[in-house]
Write a protein that holds these residues in place. Structure first.
Motif, PDB file in Angstrom:
ATOM      1  N   ILE A 175       0.847  -1.209   0.000  1.00 53.34           N
ATOM      2  CA  ILE A 175       0.000   0.000   0.000  1.00 53.34           C
ATOM      3  C   ILE A 175       0.875   1.249   0.000  1.00 53.34           C
ATOM      4  O   ILE A 175       0.606   2.199  -0.732  1.00 53.34           O
ATOM      5  CB  ILE A 175      -0.984  -0.010   1.194  1.00 53.34           C
ATOM      6  N   VAL A 176       1.932   1.251   0.801  1.00 53.92           N
ATOM      7  CA  VAL A 176       2.842   2.403   0.848  1.00 53.92           C
ATOM      8  C   VAL A 176       3.423   2.663  -0.533  1.00 53.92           C
ATOM      9  O   VAL A 176       3.542   3.818  -0.969  1.00 53.92           O
ATOM     10  CB  VAL A 176       3.946   2.199   1.908  1.00 53.92           C
ATOM     11  N   ASP A 177       3.784   1.603  -1.250  1.00 53.93           N
ATOM     12  CA  ASP A 177       4.335   1.765  -2.601  1.00 53.93           C
ATOM     13  C   ASP A 177       3.319   2.382  -3.563  1.00 53.93           C
ATOM     14  O   ASP A 177       3.698   3.060  -4.524  1.00 53.93           O
ATOM     15  CB  ASP A 177       4.793   0.406  -3.159  1.00 53.93           C
ATOM     16  N   LEU A 178       2.028   2.184  -3.293  1.00 56.24           N
ATOM     17  CA  LEU A 178       0.971   2.688  -4.187  1.00 56.24           C
ATOM     18  C   LEU A 178       0.452   4.072  -3.793  1.00 56.24           C
ATOM     19  O   LEU A 178      -0.385   4.647  -4.498  1.00 56.24           O
ATOM     20  CB  LEU A 178      -0.193   1.692  -4.228  1.00 56.24           C
ATOM     21  N   LEU A 179       0.934   4.605  -2.686  1.00 51.14           N
ATOM     22  CA  LEU A 179       0.426   5.911  -2.211  1.00 51.14           C
ATOM     23  C   LEU A 179       0.548   7.034  -3.242  1.00 51.14           C
ATOM     24  O   LEU A 179      -0.406   7.808  -3.409  1.00 51.14           O
ATOM     25  CB  LEU A 179       1.098   6.308  -0.898  1.00 51.14           C
ATOM     26  N   PRO A 180       1.671   7.186  -3.958  1.00 50.07           N
ATOM     27  CA  PRO A 180       1.722   8.267  -4.956  1.00 50.07           C
ATOM     28  C   PRO A 180       0.641   8.116  -6.039  1.00 50.07           C
ATOM     29  O   PRO A 180       0.026   9.103  -6.437  1.00 50.07           O
ATOM     30  CB  PRO A 180       3.126   8.132  -5.563  1.00 50.07           C
ATOM     31  N   ASN A 181       0.392   6.879  -6.480  1.00 53.72           N
ATOM     32  CA  ASN A 181      -0.657   6.650  -7.482  1.00 53.72           C
ATOM     33  C   ASN A 181      -2.039   6.975  -6.909  1.00 53.72           C
ATOM     34  O   ASN A 181      -2.874   7.589  -7.586  1.00 53.72           O
ATOM     35  CB  ASN A 181      -0.646   5.193  -7.966  1.00 53.72           C
ATOM     36  N   LEU A 182      -2.264   6.567  -5.673  1.00 48.69           N
ATOM     37  CA  LEU A 182      -3.546   6.845  -5.029  1.00 48.69           C
ATOM     38  C   LEU A 182      -3.763   8.350  -4.876  1.00 48.69           C
ATOM     39  O   LEU A 182      -4.860   8.858  -5.099  1.00 48.69           O
ATOM     40  CB  LEU A 182      -3.623   6.167  -3.656  1.00 48.69           C
ATOM     41  N   ARG A 183      -2.695   9.043  -4.504  1.00 51.11           N
ATOM     42  CA  ARG A 183      -2.820  10.495  -4.315  1.00 51.11           C
ATOM     43  C   ARG A 183      -3.119  11.191  -5.633  1.00 51.11           C
ATOM     44  O   ARG A 183      -3.959  12.096  -5.689  1.00 51.11           O
ATOM     45  CB  ARG A 183      -1.545  11.067  -3.701  1.00 51.11           C
ATOM     46  N   ARG A 184      -2.492  10.768  -6.705  1.00 49.27           N
ATOM     47  CA  ARG A 184      -2.777  11.353  -8.023  1.00 49.27           C
ATOM     48  C   ARG A 184      -4.235  11.113  -8.420  1.00 49.27           C
ATOM     49  O   ARG A 184      -4.923  12.019  -8.871  1.00 49.27           O
ATOM     50  CB  ARG A 184      -1.842  10.761  -9.086  1.00 49.27           C
ATOM     51  N   TYR A 185      -4.703   9.890  -8.233  1.00 46.77           N
ATOM     52  CA  TYR A 185      -6.086   9.574  -8.589  1.00 46.77           C
ATOM     53  C   TYR A 185      -7.068  10.365  -7.707  1.00 46.77           C
ATOM     54  O   TYR A 185      -8.077  10.878  -8.195  1.00 46.77           O
ATOM     55  CB  TYR A 185      -6.340   8.067  -8.479  1.00 46.77           C
ATOM     56  N   ALA A 186      -6.743  10.483  -6.438  1.00 49.07           N
ATOM     57  CA  ALA A 186      -7.606  11.243  -5.521  1.00 49.07           C
ATOM     58  C   ALA A 186      -7.677  12.709  -5.937  1.00 49.07           C
ATOM     59  O   ALA A 186      -8.737  13.339  -5.872  1.00 49.07           O
ATOM     60  CB  ALA A 186      -7.099  11.120  -4.093  1.00 49.07           C
ATOM     61  N   PHE A 187      -6.550  13.247  -6.397  1.00 47.38           N
ATOM     62  CA  PHE A 187      -6.538  14.636  -6.859  1.00 47.38           C
ATOM     63  C   PHE A 187      -7.384  14.794  -8.123  1.00 47.38           C
ATOM     64  O   PHE A 187      -8.089  15.781  -8.285  1.00 47.38           O
ATOM     65  CB  PHE A 187      -5.113  15.132  -7.101  1.00 47.38           C
TER      66      PHE A 187
END
Length: 163
Positions: A9-21
């Motif tokens: 999950i930590v490795d995917l945080l940047p992708n999640l943050r981009r999608y959330a934005f």
């Protein structure tokens, strides 16, 4: 070395943050959305099928969380950040309550005054007439207005324990 669920999950945080934005168009809201997604993922990690695409699972959780938030906000009405409203009025509940009680006490004490003193207090303090205007309205000398007002104020102060 085998990675844990949390590490993935930590490795995917940047992708999640981009999608959330992309969904929210706000960095603050995006960060909240990522946090909610991670909380829900950890709470329901037993339902995650090991070996499936974790990124897709997290994005589905985020999308559903976003849809729930939009629906909730739509029924709640417009939400305005307090920083965006410098003209917002802040109230002190304790002060407002104390003021309300004091005004009630003053109103009661006013009713206990003799009619001539109550009339002078109302003319001078409430209606904001000058001594001269009050004297003319009542047909009495200014000195009488001043002495009645002084007696009324002294009596009120005694009734309200302001001595």
């Amino acid at each position: 070395m085998k990675s844990t669920f949390a590490d993935e999950i930590v490795d995917l945080l940047p992708n999640l943050r981009r999608y959330a934005f992309v969904l929210s168009r706000s960095l603050d809201v995006a960060d909240d959305l990522v946090q909610q997604t991670c909380e829900k993922a950890f709470a329901s990690r037993s339902s995650y099928a090991q070996g499936t695409n974790l990124s897709a699972w997290l994005i589905r959780i985020m999308r559903n969380t976003w849809i729930d938030r939009v629906r909730r906000d739509r029924t709640r009405g417009e939400s305005v950040d307090i920083v965006d409203r410098p003209d917002a009025i802040f109230t002190d509940g304790a002060h407002d309550t104390e003021t309300h009680l004091m005004l009630g006490n003053v109103a009661s004490a006013l009713q206990e005054l003799p009619a001539d003193q109550r009339e002078i207090i109302m003319m001078i303090c409430v209606e904001e007439l000058s001594y001269k205007e009050a004297a003319a309205a009542l047909g009495i000398p200014i000195g009488t207005v001043m002495s009645r007002l002084a007696r009324a104020r002294t009596t009120l102060a005694g009734k309200l324990d302001l001595n």
